[in-house]
Design an enzyme around this catalytic site. Structure first.
Site: not given
Lengths: 161, 161, 161, 161
Positions: B151, B81-83
């Site tokens: 991010k 996941g990017t978070d």
């Protein structure tokens, strides 16, 4: 890092013409594909005449070479048909340019289900930024030097000589 | 060159559950995605519990680290996941392993239109084979060292600190 | 209400062969398409030899007629190439069967982006259940009687005579 | 025959917001979907506020009714969320309009893999032209009268009472 992408046609960019049922070329898919990739590095797209690589002649390969020679970018990805990718790679390789040039393409057109086009473009855009100067073919998740690659047409995969 | 791909969930692998309308996890898409990539190098897929990265806790990151430590492969791609990709990258980076470890993911799930998942996987599989040992985040067509990436949630892109 | 779907090929069901680059036929897409439709009425799928409709000869059309005559279902949808859909419709229409028979197809193959195949199948499955017995062509969101329809090839649309 | 399509939202039209990971609403997909259908009959698209049908209140249903009452078309397709499709159908059914009104939707959003949206729209556009005046729900390849339909949420299908 700035990236140049040169579109020359090939299976990657073929389009189904619903009026005559032929898979040929229309507008390149590359602008949409690049937007979809969400790349944030500067990307310069150059669209050459879109050709089936079986129709590519010497002047067509010279045009690709001229585009590389004229490019300011050190990282170049060339979208090319698979059948003569090796021949164009040889023309570029013999020129000994001081750039990292990656030829890639697709076994299934971008607009057809189960296409490998987007994977291959991602792969090529990655190794174009990380490999030393030279000319390479990137297909099937592998990097091949321009002088040690062939397409196994019966199996539909690229391999070393 | 042999490649290990470790699936940990994240947006890349989310699945729409038509019974409750929730985007969650079911079977990983990775087996189908890898087949679609037509990679001919040996690829070992390891599917860990699929999690939204906001739900990842320390033991989950330790499990990812343990998988890398146990892996015989020198090239590893982690779907994440990017978070909290950066947090897991930091755990892996601090371990100082002698492998090239690339974390990637997607802004749009693989099964949703206009997804960047396939591009990102291709990119990651390329740079995993070409970068020196280390831990990197690969998103937006760029490679970031594990200790110099964040991010930007408002813009939806990864950038240097 | 029970529905019979008869697959005869045509653009709808074409498949891109990555080994030779030809759009031809392999396994029918219809089982997957029917599953995707989530139809809960009983559906009987009959797959005849898959042909480009330009290659259809009289015996091929007689085989389609025989399938209709042998069918217990009152509602039949026939997936057919567009170029000679009208000719097959005429063979079926002349037989005066006591069934509602809908011929449909697609301008773009099911597996190619922007295909009308799924829309057309939905349309056909709807009107097959609601029209009186007879033979009809359903394309472009319209129902045409079998004896008052032609394909305008320049425009790529079906219209009345 | 002229067709009116009224978009009210629902799963059919949901859009994945990559900035926050939420499936919600943005621009309606209907203009693109209608173009893809290649319908040649005149189609009038009316986009009402796009809502999850669980969020629909009485004034929202009255607005849908008002749109039908104001419409010159005899054939109307309403794209609606599945969870309260029956409630809106009841409001329309009680009004006793002299139009054929078909409510449809989708179990999977149009932009997500394996969606039934395009099939359902095709089905609805077909039966809207062929059924007598009345209000119907069309889902799962079946037509249900507005007063004899329910969504079986556990099974994810529509059925008679």
């Amino acid at each position: 890092m700035t990236l140049r992408i040169i579109a020359t046609g090939g299976t990657f960019d073929k389009h189904y013409n619903e009026l005559n049922g032929v898979l040929g070329f229309a507008e390149s898919h590359l602008p949409a594909v690049i937007a979809r990739s969400r790349m944030t590095i500067p990307v310069e797209l150059e669209v050459l005449p879109l050709l089936d690589s079986l129709d590519m002649q010497d002047p067509d390969r010279q045009r690709v070479l001229a585009s590389c020679q004229a490019a300011a970018e050190k990282a170049i990805v060339i979208i090319h048909g698979t059948d003569t990718m090796r021949e164009t790679a040889a023309v570029l390789g013999a020129a000994g340019l001081d750039q990292t040039i990656i030829l890639t393409g697709a076994m299934i057109p971008y607009e057809i289900a189960n296409s490998d086009a987007l994977f291959n473009l991602g792969f090529a855009c990655g190794v174009a930024q990380t490999l030393p100067a030279g000319v390479y073919v990137a297909m099937n998740g592998q990097v091949f030097p321009w002088d040690n690659v062939t397409k196994n047409r019966a199996a539909g995969v690229f391999q070393q000589l």
